[in-house]
Design a protein around this motif. Sequence first.
Motif, PDB file in Angstrom:
ATOM      1  N   ILE A  63       0.881  -1.116   0.037  1.00 23.27           N
ATOM      2  CA  ILE A  63      -0.092  -0.151  -0.044  1.00 23.27           C
ATOM      3  C   ILE A  63       0.971   1.278  -0.125  1.00 23.27           C
ATOM      4  O   ILE A  63       2.018   1.395   0.323  1.00 23.27           O
ATOM      5  CB  ILE A  63      -1.024   0.059   1.223  1.00 23.27           C
ATOM      6  N   ASP A  64       0.196   2.545  -0.635  1.00 23.95           N
ATOM      7  CA  ASP A  64       1.045   3.490  -0.541  1.00 23.95           C
ATOM      8  C   ASP A  64       0.451   4.463   0.567  1.00 23.95           C
ATOM      9  O   ASP A  64       1.434   5.223   1.096  1.00 23.95           O
ATOM     10  CB  ASP A  64       0.510   4.494  -2.003  1.00 23.95           C
ATOM     11  N   TYR A  65      -0.573   4.299   1.078  1.00 22.85           N
ATOM     12  CA  TYR A  65      -1.002   5.037   2.138  1.00 22.85           C
ATOM     13  C   TYR A  65      -2.287   4.289   3.004  1.00 22.85           C
ATOM     14  O   TYR A  65      -2.797   3.340   2.207  1.00 22.85           O
ATOM     15  CB  TYR A  65      -1.301   6.461   1.876  1.00 22.85           C
ATOM     16  N   ALA A  66      -2.353   4.633   4.173  1.00 24.35           N
ATOM     17  CA  ALA A  66      -3.463   4.154   5.151  1.00 24.35           C
ATOM     18  C   ALA A  66      -4.228   5.238   5.578  1.00 24.35           C
ATOM     19  O   ALA A  66      -3.709   6.120   5.994  1.00 24.35           O
ATOM     20  CB  ALA A  66      -2.791   3.061   6.130  1.00 24.35           C
ATOM     21  N   VAL A  67      -5.497   4.719   6.036  1.00 22.61           N
ATOM     22  CA  VAL A  67      -6.463   5.457   6.548  1.00 22.61           C
ATOM     23  C   VAL A  67      -6.586   4.995   8.098  1.00 22.61           C
ATOM     24  O   VAL A  67      -6.950   3.860   8.257  1.00 22.61           O
ATOM     25  CB  VAL A  67      -7.633   6.113   5.950  1.00 22.61           C
ATOM     26  N   GLU A  76      -1.106   5.317  17.956  1.00 27.61           N
ATOM     27  CA  GLU A  76       0.360   5.416  17.914  1.00 27.61           C
ATOM     28  C   GLU A  76       0.946   4.280  17.526  1.00 27.61           C
ATOM     29  O   GLU A  76       1.852   4.318  16.704  1.00 27.61           O
ATOM     30  CB  GLU A  76       0.876   5.895  19.506  1.00 27.61           C
ATOM     31  N   PRO A  77       0.692   3.174  18.124  1.00 28.18           N
ATOM     32  CA  PRO A  77       1.337   1.791  17.608  1.00 28.18           C
ATOM     33  C   PRO A  77       1.229   1.541  16.185  1.00 28.18           C
ATOM     34  O   PRO A  77       2.201   1.055  15.379  1.00 28.18           O
ATOM     35  CB  PRO A  77       0.864   0.616  18.546  1.00 28.18           C
ATOM     36  N   ILE A  78       0.034   1.827  15.808  1.00 30.10           N
ATOM     37  CA  ILE A  78      -0.120   1.511  14.272  1.00 30.10           C
ATOM     38  C   ILE A  78       0.440   2.476  13.475  1.00 30.10           C
ATOM     39  O   ILE A  78       1.081   2.323  12.341  1.00 30.10           O
ATOM     40  CB  ILE A  78      -1.810   1.396  14.037  1.00 30.10           C
ATOM     41  N   GLY A  79       0.291   3.817  13.693  1.00 24.72           N
ATOM     42  CA  GLY A  79       1.106   4.928  13.190  1.00 24.72           C
ATOM     43  C   GLY A  79       2.594   4.505  12.917  1.00 24.72           C
ATOM     44  O   GLY A  79       3.140   4.648  11.945  1.00 24.72           O
ATOM     45  N   LEU A  80       3.054   4.300  13.883  1.00 29.67           N
ATOM     46  CA  LEU A  80       4.670   3.845  14.168  1.00 29.67           C
ATOM     47  C   LEU A  80       4.977   3.079  13.236  1.00 29.67           C
ATOM     48  O   LEU A  80       6.051   2.864  12.644  1.00 29.67           O
ATOM     49  CB  LEU A  80       5.198   3.637  15.593  1.00 29.67           C
ATOM     50  N   ARG A  84       7.641   3.008   9.888  1.00 27.18           N
ATOM     51  CA  ARG A  84       8.597   1.944   9.822  1.00 27.18           C
ATOM     52  C   ARG A  84       8.527   1.226   8.537  1.00 27.18           C
ATOM     53  O   ARG A  84       9.718   0.807   7.886  1.00 27.18           O
ATOM     54  CB  ARG A  84       8.640   1.033  10.834  1.00 27.18           C
ATOM     55  N   ASN A  85       7.331   1.224   7.948  1.00 28.90           N
ATOM     56  CA  ASN A  85       7.177   0.690   6.775  1.00 28.90           C
ATOM     57  C   ASN A  85       7.159   1.505   5.287  1.00 28.90           C
ATOM     58  O   ASN A  85       6.779   0.896   4.586  1.00 28.90           O
ATOM     59  CB  ASN A  85       6.136  -0.340   6.875  1.00 28.90           C
ATOM     60  N   GLY A  86       7.224   2.581   5.738  1.00 28.18           N
ATOM     61  CA  GLY A  86       7.382   3.508   4.689  1.00 28.18           C
ATOM     62  C   GLY A  86       5.895   3.869   4.085  1.00 28.18           C
ATOM     63  O   GLY A  86       5.857   4.239   2.752  1.00 28.18           O
ATOM     64  N   VAL A  87       4.851   3.641   4.873  1.00 28.38           N
ATOM     65  CA  VAL A  87       3.531   4.024   4.301  1.00 28.38           C
ATOM     66  C   VAL A  87       3.124   5.326   4.792  1.00 28.38           C
ATOM     67  O   VAL A  87       3.158   5.403   5.956  1.00 28.38           O
ATOM     68  CB  VAL A  87       2.551   2.694   5.061  1.00 28.38           C
ATOM     69  N   SER A  88       2.490   6.294   3.979  1.00 27.78           N
ATOM     70  CA  SER A  88       2.006   7.510   4.514  1.00 27.78           C
ATOM     71  C   SER A  88       0.747   7.391   5.373  1.00 27.78           C
ATOM     72  O   SER A  88       0.149   5.964   4.996  1.00 27.78           O
ATOM     73  CB  SER A  88       1.634   8.247   3.101  1.00 27.78           C
ATOM     74  N   LEU A 105       4.525  10.075  17.215  1.00 28.08           N
ATOM     75  CA  LEU A 105       4.194  10.123  15.714  1.00 28.08           C
ATOM     76  C   LEU A 105       4.718  10.887  14.832  1.00 28.08           C
ATOM     77  O   LEU A 105       5.217  10.797  13.481  1.00 28.08           O
ATOM     78  CB  LEU A 105       2.546  10.151  15.762  1.00 28.08           C
ATOM     79  N   VAL A 106       4.634  12.239  15.100  1.00 28.17           N
ATOM     80  CA  VAL A 106       5.332  13.493  14.527  1.00 28.17           C
ATOM     81  C   VAL A 106       6.589  12.920  14.110  1.00 28.17           C
ATOM     82  O   VAL A 106       7.380  13.093  12.944  1.00 28.17           O
ATOM     83  CB  VAL A 106       4.927  14.611  15.111  1.00 28.17           C
ATOM     84  N   GLU A 107       7.534  12.732  15.139  1.00 26.21           N
ATOM     85  CA  GLU A 107       8.944  12.507  14.727  1.00 26.21           C
ATOM     86  C   GLU A 107       9.151  11.363  13.828  1.00 26.21           C
ATOM     87  O   GLU A 107       9.984  11.416  13.195  1.00 26.21           O
ATOM     88  CB  GLU A 107       9.517  12.175  16.239  1.00 26.21           C
ATOM     89  N   ALA A 108       8.084  10.337  14.192  1.00 27.29           N
ATOM     90  CA  ALA A 108       8.509   9.197  13.244  1.00 27.29           C
ATOM     91  C   ALA A 108       8.012   9.421  11.573  1.00 27.29           C
ATOM     92  O   ALA A 108       8.876   8.912  10.906  1.00 27.29           O
ATOM     93  CB  ALA A 108       7.517   7.954  13.476  1.00 27.29           C
ATOM     94  N   PHE A 109       7.119   9.948  11.453  1.00 26.42           N
ATOM     95  CA  PHE A 109       6.727  10.293   9.922  1.00 26.42           C
ATOM     96  C   PHE A 109       7.481  11.298   9.264  1.00 26.42           C
ATOM     97  O   PHE A 109       8.113  11.345   8.214  1.00 26.42           O
ATOM     98  CB  PHE A 109       5.304  10.652   9.892  1.00 26.42           C
ATOM     99  N   GLU A 110       8.036  12.595  10.268  1.00 31.60           N
ATOM    100  CA  GLU A 110       8.814  13.401   9.420  1.00 31.60           C
ATOM    101  C   GLU A 110      10.421  12.857   9.409  1.00 31.60           C
ATOM    102  O   GLU A 110      10.974  13.175   8.291  1.00 31.60           O
ATOM    103  CB  GLU A 110       8.957  14.574  10.722  1.00 31.60           C
ATOM    104  N   THR A 111      10.899  11.999  10.341  1.00 32.64           N
ATOM    105  CA  THR A 111      12.153  11.301  10.116  1.00 32.64           C
ATOM    106  C   THR A 111      11.965  10.295   8.909  1.00 32.64           C
ATOM    107  O   THR A 111      13.096  10.422   8.172  1.00 32.64           O
ATOM    108  CB  THR A 111      12.585  10.464  11.338  1.00 32.64           C
ATOM    109  N   ALA A 112      11.195   9.624   8.671  1.00 35.57           N
ATOM    110  CA  ALA A 112      10.670   8.738   7.355  1.00 35.57           C
ATOM    111  C   ALA A 112      10.636   9.644   6.072  1.00 35.57           C
ATOM    112  O   ALA A 112      10.433   9.055   5.039  1.00 35.57           O
ATOM    113  CB  ALA A 112       9.758   7.892   7.705  1.00 35.57           C
ATOM    114  N   GLY A 113      10.346  11.020   6.292  1.00 35.79           N
ATOM    115  CA  GLY A 113      10.054  11.752   5.145  1.00 35.79           C
ATOM    116  C   GLY A 113       8.621  11.383   4.485  1.00 35.79           C
ATOM    117  O   GLY A 113       8.571  11.454   3.298  1.00 35.79           O
ATOM    118  N   LEU A 114       7.778  11.074   5.096  1.00 36.00           N
ATOM    119  CA  LEU A 114       6.582  10.721   4.743  1.00 36.00           C
ATOM    120  C   LEU A 114       5.229  11.588   4.950  1.00 36.00           C
ATOM    121  O   LEU A 114       5.585  12.393   5.797  1.00 36.00           O
ATOM    122  CB  LEU A 114       5.925   9.220   5.458  1.00 36.00           C
TER     123      LEU A 114
END
Length: 348
Positions: A63-67, A76-80, A84-88, A105-114
């Motif tokens: 998948i490219d992204y998830a809702v 939090e656990p699902i978002g992280l 980790r798997n590169g999914v927006s 969550l902010v840190e995880a997605f910003e670090t991954a560039g997603l």
Amino acid sequence: MSEGRKLRAGLIGLGAMGRNHARVLSNLDGVELVGIVDPAGDVTGTLRAPVVPELSELLALGIDYAVVACPTALHEPIGLELARNGVSALIEKPLAQSVEAASRLVEAFETAGLVAGVGHIERYNPALQNLRLRLEAGELGEVFQVVTRRQGPFPHRIADVGVVMDLATHDIDLTSWVTGQAYTSVSARTVSRSGRLHEDMVAVVGQLADGTMVNHLVNWLSPLKERSTVVTGDKGCFVADTLTADLTFYANAAIDTEWEALRAFRGVAEGDMVRYAIPKREPLLVEHERFRDAVEGKESDIVTLRQGLRTVQVASALLRSAGDGSTIDVASRPGSSLPAPDSEQARA
């Protein structure tokens, strides 16, 4: 993404809101809903996409992204895991049930560039979008006060947060968004009358950075369902009804009322009242279109995770205020743990 290829989307959670997301995703241009996660499965048997019990099975579909529309405690656990798997991800509001979880969550997605956003759907309500444009154009002049009322029957779908995180976060986000101003202080009182662990009514007094006074009344104890935003300024007031997506303007008094009988209940003077005719598209569909565009790399005014974090911070301050009766300073300033809204807050 190659031209002509549809984005592959997944959905996590099939509660009341999740089913609405499934409906929109199933018909969204440029998007294919390829899988849904819910341990209970498809109890209605009406979904076209496969329903799997585990997130790992959805990720295996590619998948490219998830809702994310599961209970707030799982954001939090699902978002992280998605990060980790590169999914927006488009995560339902509130972003998380605590400031700490939202920050991770902010840190995880910003670090991954997603690309990641928060489902503050009121931003896409036609009445509020039109109201914001009119405020930006100066049609109200100086803004004095924003008052919101959000009340209705108890939503049995909610079990893990109270009315502050579930409903008041709508009003916190929309107030800051329509005015373009951050909160600087809040005071709140809560009560619990339904026998649940969390609060079910809150009354809020706050102030924005430009001095605008803010009042929020939120509960899920009322048989009357109401969604009202009233913005008062030196030229009159706007009233947005987000249930009907109607926007009405009441101009300040311009014509004296000489008829004594009318003066008793209309005042000594009155101005024009205008209900605007505005296009009305479904807010959830617009929200999905904007997020799809963002994932495709197009400029789009999604609600960023940092904006979602700011809303959680203000909501948490309300709960602290209600707990000890204090007024909480939530001003964003150098050295503060409360970051200022990012640049998109001013233009999104």
